[in-house]
Design a protein around this motif. Structure first.
Motif, PDB file in Angstrom:
ATOM      1  N   TRP A  35       0.733  -1.497   0.623  1.00 44.94           N
ATOM      2  CA  TRP A  35       0.080  -0.308   0.098  1.00 44.94           C
ATOM      3  C   TRP A  35       1.097   1.298   0.284  1.00 44.94           C
ATOM      4  O   TRP A  35       1.877   1.464   0.597  1.00 44.94           O
ATOM      5  CB  TRP A  35      -0.862  -0.055   1.102  1.00 44.94           C
ATOM      6  N   ARG A  44       3.987  10.898  -3.678  1.00 40.63           N
ATOM      7  CA  ARG A  44       3.188   8.831  -3.104  1.00 40.63           C
ATOM      8  C   ARG A  44       4.972   8.644  -2.157  1.00 40.63           C
ATOM      9  O   ARG A  44       6.161   8.648  -1.999  1.00 40.63           O
ATOM     10  CB  ARG A  44       3.604   8.001  -4.606  1.00 40.63           C
ATOM     11  N   TYR A  94      -3.495   3.717  -2.337  1.00 41.26           N
ATOM     12  CA  TYR A  94      -3.311   2.898  -3.672  1.00 41.26           C
ATOM     13  C   TYR A  94      -2.630   1.086  -3.285  1.00 41.26           C
ATOM     14  O   TYR A  94      -1.542   1.264  -2.709  1.00 41.26           O
ATOM     15  CB  TYR A  94      -1.963   3.123  -4.632  1.00 41.26           C
ATOM     16  N   CYS A  95      -3.101   0.614  -3.992  1.00 37.76           N
ATOM     17  CA  CYS A  95      -2.618  -1.071  -3.249  1.00 37.76           C
ATOM     18  C   CYS A  95      -1.907  -1.293  -4.675  1.00 37.76           C
ATOM     19  O   CYS A  95      -2.038  -0.956  -6.475  1.00 37.76           O
ATOM     20  CB  CYS A  95      -3.663  -1.998  -3.079  1.00 37.76           C
ATOM     21  N   ALA A  96      -0.904  -2.285  -4.319  1.00 38.77           N
ATOM     22  CA  ALA A  96       0.038  -3.006  -5.645  1.00 38.77           C
ATOM     23  C   ALA A  96       0.624  -3.981  -5.445  1.00 38.77           C
ATOM     24  O   ALA A  96       0.395  -4.371  -4.197  1.00 38.77           O
ATOM     25  CB  ALA A  96       1.345  -1.499  -5.472  1.00 38.77           C
ATOM     26  N   TYR A 107       8.066   1.800  -4.040  1.00 42.75           N
ATOM     27  CA  TYR A 107       7.293   1.778  -5.467  1.00 42.75           C
ATOM     28  C   TYR A 107       7.400   0.690  -6.750  1.00 42.75           C
ATOM     29  O   TYR A 107       6.854   0.674  -7.499  1.00 42.75           O
ATOM     30  CB  TYR A 107       6.444   2.935  -5.890  1.00 42.75           C
ATOM     31  N   TYR A 110       7.098  -2.319  -8.022  1.00 39.69           N
ATOM     32  CA  TYR A 110       5.576  -3.301  -8.239  1.00 39.69           C
ATOM     33  C   TYR A 110       5.215  -3.178  -9.506  1.00 39.69           C
ATOM     34  O   TYR A 110       5.391  -2.176 -10.246  1.00 39.69           O
ATOM     35  CB  TYR A 110       4.573  -2.227  -7.235  1.00 39.69           C
ATOM     36  N   TYR A 112       1.649  -3.509 -10.510  1.00 39.00           N
ATOM     37  CA  TYR A 112       0.724  -3.504 -10.965  1.00 39.00           C
ATOM     38  C   TYR A 112      -0.390  -2.131  -9.624  1.00 39.00           C
ATOM     39  O   TYR A 112       0.292  -2.465  -8.619  1.00 39.00           O
ATOM     40  CB  TYR A 112      -0.544  -4.735 -11.442  1.00 39.00           C
ATOM     41  N   TRP A 113      -0.583  -1.494  -9.962  1.00 35.93           N
ATOM     42  CA  TRP A 113      -1.498  -0.881  -9.174  1.00 35.93           C
ATOM     43  C   TRP A 113      -3.175  -1.006  -9.318  1.00 35.93           C
ATOM     44  O   TRP A 113      -3.859  -0.963 -10.571  1.00 35.93           O
ATOM     45  CB  TRP A 113      -0.863   0.729  -9.604  1.00 35.93           C
TER      46      TRP A 113
END
Length: 123
Positions: A35, A44, A94-96, A107, A110, A112-113
């Motif tokens: 997250w 972010r 945001y979850c990822a 970040y 990761y 996919y978001w």
């Protein structure tokens, strides 16, 4: 991988919220979940992450002791339980998904978001 975040809302300082992120499209149990959050005018920011097996969780110092991240691989879902919320927790969350499986503070790791869910904490 499609990620759907939910559970945001408006809460008073000191209150609690539980965010959820549902995943579909690939084998959920193979990848780590994280997250992040972004407040207006700010970059972010990492919040929490959990590896594929739930054996490791990671938290930002700012949320440690107040937020708890868990996952249910049978339901392809992760939950971020947020307690003792503060106005400075206000942000879009945001979850990822990290297909590498181990989880990361970065970040860029990761793949996919999700679309984000708004959390607003009033003072």
């Amino acid at each position: 991988v499609q990620l759907q975040a939910s559970g945001g809302g408006l809460v008073e300082a000191g209150g609690s919220l539980r965010l959820s992120c549902s995943a579909s499209g690939r084998t959920f149990s193979n990848f780590a979940m994280g997250w992040f959050r972004q407040a207006p005018g700010k970059e972010r920011e990492f919040v929490a992450a959990i590896n594929w097996s739930s054996s490791r969780t990671y938290y930002a110092d700012s949320v440690k002791g107040r937020f708890t991240l868990s996952r249910d691989n049978a339901k392809n879902t992760v939950h971020l339980q947020m307690s003792s919320l503060k106005p400075e927790d206000t942000a879009v969350y945001y979850c990822a998904a990290d297909l590498g499986g181990s989880g990361s503070y970065d970040y860029r790791e990761y793949d996919y978001w999700g679309q984000g869910t708004q959390v607003t904490v009033s003072s």
